[in-house]
Design a protein around this motif. Structure first.
Motif, PDB file in Angstrom:
ATOM      1  N   MET A  18     -83.918 -33.377-112.250  1.00  0.00           N
ATOM      2  CA  MET A  18     -83.237 -34.265-111.173  1.00  0.00           C
ATOM      3  C   MET A  18     -81.872 -34.205-111.688  1.00  0.00           C
ATOM      4  N   LEU A  19     -81.431 -34.573-113.015  1.00  0.00           N
ATOM      5  CA  LEU A  19     -80.024 -34.735-113.285  1.00  0.00           C
ATOM      6  C   LEU A  19     -79.399 -33.516-113.713  1.00  0.00           C
ATOM      7  N   LEU A  20     -79.971 -32.689-114.348  1.00  0.00           N
ATOM      8  CA  LEU A  20     -79.183 -31.411-114.480  1.00  0.00           C
ATOM      9  C   LEU A  20     -79.282 -30.060-113.733  1.00  0.00           C
ATOM     10  N   SER A  21     -80.270 -30.138-112.985  1.00  0.00           N
ATOM     11  CA  SER A  21     -80.629 -29.079-111.844  1.00  0.00           C
ATOM     12  C   SER A  21     -80.529 -27.791-112.409  1.00  0.00           C
ATOM     13  N   THR A  78     -87.145 -35.579-115.026  1.00  0.00           N
ATOM     14  CA  THR A  78     -85.665 -36.150-114.933  1.00  0.00           C
ATOM     15  C   THR A  78     -84.852 -35.261-115.141  1.00  0.00           C
ATOM     16  N   HIS A 137     -82.808 -39.756-108.653  1.00  0.00           N
ATOM     17  CA  HIS A 137     -84.192 -39.746-108.487  1.00  0.00           C
ATOM     18  C   HIS A 137     -84.884 -39.719-110.050  1.00  0.00           C
ATOM     19  N   ILE A 138     -84.070 -39.893-111.013  1.00  0.00           N
ATOM     20  CA  ILE A 138     -84.653 -40.080-112.295  1.00  0.00           C
ATOM     21  C   ILE A 138     -85.703 -40.886-112.534  1.00  0.00           C
ATOM     22  N   ILE A 158     -79.092 -26.346-108.013  1.00  0.00           N
ATOM     23  CA  ILE A 158     -78.882 -26.807-106.452  1.00  0.00           C
ATOM     24  C   ILE A 158     -77.693 -27.776-106.707  1.00  0.00           C
ATOM     25  N   HIS A 159     -77.885 -29.163-107.023  1.00  0.00           N
ATOM     26  CA  HIS A 159     -76.728 -29.940-107.390  1.00  0.00           C
ATOM     27  C   HIS A 159     -77.544 -31.181-108.231  1.00  0.00           C
ATOM     28  N   PRO A 160     -76.735 -31.713-109.117  1.00  0.00           N
ATOM     29  CA  PRO A 160     -77.558 -32.947-109.534  1.00  0.00           C
ATOM     30  C   PRO A 160     -78.174 -34.176-108.469  1.00  0.00           C
ATOM     31  N   GLU A 161     -79.412 -34.651-108.986  1.00  0.00           N
ATOM     32  CA  GLU A 161     -79.908 -35.672-107.763  1.00  0.00           C
ATOM     33  C   GLU A 161     -80.283 -36.700-108.795  1.00  0.00           C
ATOM     34  N   GLY A 162     -79.334 -37.189-109.388  1.00  0.00           N
ATOM     35  CA  GLY A 162     -79.419 -38.312-110.605  1.00  0.00           C
ATOM     36  C   GLY A 162     -80.010 -39.524-109.981  1.00  0.00           C
TER      37      GLY A 162
END
Lengths: 294, 294
Positions: free
Chosen positions: A221-224, A218, B155-156, B149-153
């Motif tokens: 995903m959220l903070l990369s 998590t 997919h938490i 990369i950039h956040p993929e929030g």
């Protein structure tokens, strides 16, 4: 030689140190955390022996980090009653008459690793401590991130493992949060013994890695983050770091692609400063306070 | 008058606009997203009609946002095959001969709200879109956050509601992620009908608010934003925003304390720019590209 004061406040002990520009600790003292009336004078006396330029503090929380707040630098809602609403920064400023830099203990640890440890080569990293509590320090472009209060990354909510024998959690606020399911006290509550005594039981650590790996996924995903560092007492269990690494990548399941992830061993790493990441981060906070003081 | 080009790329349509310094859109065109061979010339022709200073793009992802990368400005692993590895930024730079600013669609929406919408008065905010996919844009001290990369929030990983009738999720990567459990396609997969047709069924939205509220709680814990904005097609369901607000605060359960949380209605808010937050954010990216271009 120019010296800086560094303080790592903890629920059980206070680590006070004197350091130089290069990150060398030249003097250190550890005393138990009792009451402000007892502990503060001892720390002040220690720092007064040196002509320190500034003081840096990495503190247990919650602390008020908002410079615009009337209670800036206060410890706020801590369960340690004697320290509730204690004006930590103002007290040191008034008695030592030097600028004081402050951040959370986990942000300080993240900063220590970035200044002199394993995240020197990246700008966006996080530091996770897994011990009595679970906390996450976040650096964005090299600077500790605060936001509205400061991150409380130990309290993110997780998917419960269907075979977890513990019904509730050890967090009084959240039934399914990371700290409630995977901190040292959670281990003890679930299995009836302390983590050190559970070292030989594989399913204890498989479940622990499942929860920590899920949290790391998590965070990814959220903070990369460009690198993730894990420390704290629970992470001393042999093999746990590798299990968390595997569990987190299993949960991410190939969704994130970056050259950095091609080498997981250098992406999710253990703390590199032999337990001194917090106090060295406090030293860096003191250096920053010197740079920015008028 | 000085004009800027703004582009919001989407999986189904491209929104192209011309705007000024004050955030006024003076011309706009929407065309379907087909193939680069067809869509690119139409967009280039539109932007060529104006002497734009710079172009700003908020793009569907994943996109390569690392300026040091050889594939900077490329759309990378998108399921839209015709656009896979397409050099979006280089193509515009070469044909229009102006500096191009790029960010994700959700970071652009966050930026649009910060420039001209409901987060003008804070520095650290997030923008959550809930639609075909779920994405999170993050502003740190007013700047879009990228990290590795950039956040993929979207997919938490979440805690599954015990009464969720859907066994798996609609995300091919994650059985328990937010997007897999709460996006538009997740609603359709779970209940067999599209969200619009489920509007009158309370338990549909109670479950939806449970998952979205849990995610918002995790964002609050980990990012400590000063304000949270929610937009996207699914959020058009009447009453859903208030339900998510209530569910998120129930999950946080009083753990976070800040004057901002004393008024939840101004803490978790709906998008304020009538669906133009993305294109206005792209306009702001163009303005930033002008400021920083040599």
């Amino acid at each position: 030689m120019d010296y800086y004061g560094a303080l790592e406040t903890g629920g059980t002990k206070m680590v006070c140190a004197i350091g130089d520009d290069q990150g060398h600790i030249v003097q250190q003292m550890t005393i138990p955390t009792t009451t402000p009336a007892e502990t503060m004078p001892a720390m002040i006396a220690f720092f007064r022996e040196y002509r320190i330029r500034t003081l840096g503090i990495g503190s247990f929380g919650p602390v008020d980090l908002n410079p615009a707040s009337p209670t800036y630098g206060f410890i706020t809602d801590t369960p340690k009653l004697a320290w509730q609403n204690f004006p930590l920064v103002p007290e040191f400023q008034n008695t030592l008459s030097v600028p004081v830099g402050l951040d959370t203990d986990v942000n300080a640890a993240a900063l220590g690793e970035a200044a002199w440890g394993c995240t020197r080569d990246v700008s966006n990293s996080i530091y996770i401590t897994v011990g009595t509590g679970i906390g996450v320090g976040i650096l964005v472009e090299g600077k500790p991130y605060h936001g509205m209060i400061h991150p409380e990354g130990g309290h993110i909510l997780l998917h419960r493992h269907p075979d977890d024998p513990m019904e509730d959690s050890c967090c009084p606020f959240h039934r399914h949060c990371l700290e409630g399911l995977a901190s040292g006290p959670a281990l003890e509550k679930r299995w009836g013994r302390k983590g050190e005594e559970l070292s030989q039981i594989p399913r204890v650590w498989e479940l622990e890695a499942y929860y920590l790996g899920q949290a790391v996924a998590t965070y990814m995903m959220l903070l990369s983050p460009e690198r993730i560092v894990m420390g704290g007492g629970v992470m001393r269990q042999p093999g746990l770091l590798a299990m968390v690494r595997e569990a987190s990548l299993r949960q991410v399941n190939g969704y994130l692609r970056s050259p950095r992830l091609a080498d997981p061993d250098s992406y999710l790493v253990g703390a590199s400063l032999q337990g001194r990441q917090g106090i060295l981060g406090a030293l860096r906070l003191a250096q920053e306070a010197f740079k920015t003081s008028p």
